[in-house]
Write a protein that holds these residues in place. Structure first.
Motif: not given
Length: 705
Positions: A346-352, A227-239
């Motif tokens: 360095t490791v995560q289960n969820n991002l926002t 499963l992937w987490n992804q969300i934009n940081y401005g015009q860039d993407l954190v995932f």
């Protein structure tokens, strides 16, 4: 007897027997309700002709400052960014290796064995070679162009794996046996993940203390689904993949630029000989950021792989403090690279990324100074600074740890808070400002959630699927009444719970949940809650991800990637047909009522005709010129336990369309007898759409037995 209208309550109800729910609908597929009347759902077709590899579990849509409309697509094999319909592979690179001299070993088949000591691959991983030369010299067909490509590997040992090349080696290549040259570079992408959860049963399958069935048989556990987490940081993407690192994709590069680990994006620096030394960086840091240096020509007084702290920031320049808090001086100037931004998780289960002040927040991540995942730990970066995760009185980076539950499952961002779900409770994470910055408040305990993708927000309310019921949160947590609860949870494959995902269809006021039925390991069903009409309905469909974005004209979804089906984004609510594969197929739609009495249920009735009432608005003639057509069916029963004793089914077809009304079959003649009846309308013809009104049946008494 007079004509009797057939009117049913909106929604589908399967919580009781078919006779108990008299006056309602009992079964359906690919039908929704509009102001109480059933109609066929909209059609679907591919987003583009391009395809991706793997099973997609994550979609995210955003627009860059340049106006590019991008979609992040995370599969179990790859991560893509879709632009203009094309899938650009931006999967991060795990490692790059200049491998052994002449690493390719040929046979008389297309399978080639590659030797690379401690390659770190798992079967299914991708590697791209460069720098290889022809094997066998002149006359060979295993050329550099054949080898310098991307391949998927099958692991043999810790030092060897096989690939499949596009040609069968000829005699010249086979005579050489091995080759590739002395400068072959292998770029390994991050490892692939499972396409579906695979249950493990038996001794040693579960973790210590996990519930077991009988002694010696061990527990039951499930492999982690990618499963992937992804969300934009401005015009860039954190995932990043769940239980994996945090990666960053910059829109300032080309669309095909690969994502890289966030903690590696420190940029370059120059050192000015001064007391204290003055550092000039290409990256804007805030006070307290922890960094390490390497490369270049580090000045005397600065050591590689040693942690320093940013101090007295002035734009792109700053001073340094060492680990003891002393100001760093140098006796020379120099240059270098920030090799590590130390405290980035360095490791995560969820991002926002919070809408309030732009904090990047990791849920379930490693603690400071550790690489071990703490599934209940929350950490956030400094305000509007994705690179600084080191708490300091001069910034707002920080952390908190939740106490109820064993892991954070997912989050949903609302207008004033971030709703955080653990496996047994729900929290509200709110921004308070310094000194606490973010604080968590327990909203409810002993509350379940099915999967990381089973919660969604619609019209300001959070909806989610628990392990045995549905919930809502609108300031307080409520159980959502469900007329299909027993039907859904009684036929749901709990071993495939991680595949459950949700989405909205705002144009129709709907929340959708997709899940695997009890006998399936692939998503094959959906259940819908219409929050405006407060009704439920369900159907069958195979999808793996869903996104209803205001940046797209229609909701989009992802279909399965199999040996016979290519992966693609699907546009929903488009057209009238199923066009998943590029070949138009009719949508097989129907809805069937509960049992209803004839009169007061005392006598049998004989139905000799039905007067349809429906609309074929927007339907079209088929390519062969046939008019849109539905089938209306009446089934008669002597009583609830008798089973269907008689059935009659007749077609209702569209005729000419007029300005005020439309013309269709005015009456259909039947011969059907029963004390109770079931009404059904169905269609399975291309270019057909319909909405049912209030048909009438003409009945006459037909005795008591």
């Amino acid at each position: 007897m007079p004509l009797q209208k057939i009117l049913f309550q909106p929604g589908v109800n399967k919580e009781n027997t078919r006779y108990t729910t008299e006056g309602g609908w009992y079964e359906a597929d690919k039908v929704r309700f509009r102001q109480g009347n059933p109609e066929v759902i909209g059609g679907w077709q591919p987003f583009s002709a391009a395809t991706y590899q793997g099973v997609c579990r994550s979609l995210w849509n955003w627009v860059t400052l340049g106006g590019d409309n991008l979609i992040g697509v995370g599969t179990n094999l790859k991560f893509y960014i879709n632009q203009g319909g094309a899938y650009n592979d931006v999967t991060p690179i795990r490692a790059t290796s200049t491998i052994n001299n002449n690493p390719f070993a040929l046979t008389a088949s297309t399978t080639v064995t590659v030797t690379d000591t401690s390659h770190g691959c798992v079967t299914g991983d991708f590697v791209t070679f460069s720098g290889a030369v022809d094997i066998g010299g002149g006359g060979t067909n295993v050329t550099a162009a054949v080898l310098n490509q991307q391949f998927q590997v099958i692991v043999l040992t810790a030092n060897t794996y096989t690939i499949v090349i596009s040609v069968t080696p000829n005699a010249t290549a086979i005579a050489a046996a091995i080759g590739g040259g002395a400068s072959v570079v292998a770029a390994y992408q991050i490892s692939v993940g499972p396409a579906i959860p695979v249950p493990f049963v038996g001794w040693g399958a579960g973790s210590w203390g996990e519930i077991a069935t009988t002694w010696g048989n061990g527990g039951t556990s499930t492999s982690a689904l990618r499963l992937w987490n992804q969300i934009n940081y401005g015009q860039d993407l954190v995932f990043g993949p769940r239980t994996g690192g945090i990666y960053y994709w910059s829109a300032s590069g080309t669309i095909s630029t690969r994502g890289v680990l966030l903690n590696s994006l420190g940029g370059t620096v120059s050192f000015t000989n001064a007391s204290p030394t003055l550092v000039t960086s290409t990256i804007l840091y805030t006070e307290g950021a922890a960094i390490q240096f390497s490369g270049g020509s580090l000045p005397t007084g600065v050591s590689a792989a040693t942690t320093y702290y940013v101090f007295q920031v002035n734009g792109l320049t700053f001073n340094l403090l060492d680990g003891a808090g002393a100001v760093v001086n140098t006796s020379s100037s120099g240059t270098g690279t920030v090799s590590l931004i130390v405290d980035v998780p360095t490791v995560q289960n969820n991002l926002t990324v919070s809408d309030i002040s732009r904090f990047v927040i990791a849920f379930g991540c490693n603690d400071y100074g550790s690489n071990v995942l703490d599934p209940m730990l929350i950490r956030w970066s400094a305000q509007d600074d994705i690179y600084n995760w080191t708490p300091d009185p001069t910034n707002q980076a920080g952390f908190t740890r939740l106490s109820h539950g064993s892991e954070i499952v997912t989050t949903v961002q609302t207008r004033q808070e971030i709703v955080v779900f653990t496996d047994s409770s729900v929290y509200s994470l709110q921004y308070l400002g310094p000194p606490y910055v973010w604080a968590a408040q327990l909203l409810g305990d002993n509350i379940s959630i099915m999967s990381p993708n089973s919660a969604v927000i619609a019209s300001g309310i959070v909806y989610w699927m628990g392990v045995d019921k549905f919930y809502t949160y609108d300031g307080r947590i409520n159980t959502l009444n469900c007329d299909l609860r027993r039907f859904v949870f009684g036929d749901l494959n709990q071993e495939q719970a991680l595949q459950v995902f949700s989405g909205t269809n705002e144009g129709f006021n709907e929340v959708w949940w997709f899940y695997c039925s009890a006998s399936s390991t692939a998503v094959d069903r959906y259940v819908i809650y219409n929050y405006q009409e407060k009704i439920w309905y369900y159907g069958t469909m195979s999808r793996t991800a869903w996104l209803d974005s205001g940046l797209q004209a229609v909701p989009i979804a992802a279909n399965y990637f199999t040996a016979t089906l290519t992966g693609n984004i699907i546009n929903h609510e488009t057209g009238l047909n199923d066009n998943t594969t590029g070949t138009v197929v009719a949508i097989d739609a129907y809805i069937s009522s509960s049992e209803f009495d004839i009169g007061d249920g005392h006598n049998f009735g004989f139905v000799w005709r039905v007067l349809p009432d429906l609309t074929f608005e927007n339907a079209e003639n088929t390519p062969a010129g046939a008019v849109p057509l539905v089938s209306m069916t009446l089934q008669g029963l002597a009583n609830s336990g008798s089973g269907v004793t008689s059935t009659v089914s007749q077609p209702v077809s569209k005729s000419n369309t007029y300005v005020i009304t439309e013309q269709f079959t005015g009456q259909i003649f039947t011969r059907m007898r029963g004390r109770q009846m079931i009404f059904k309308i169905s269609s399975n013809q291309v270019n057909t759409t319909w909405q049912l009104g209030a048909p009438r049946i003409d009945i006459r008494p037909d005795g008591r037995r």
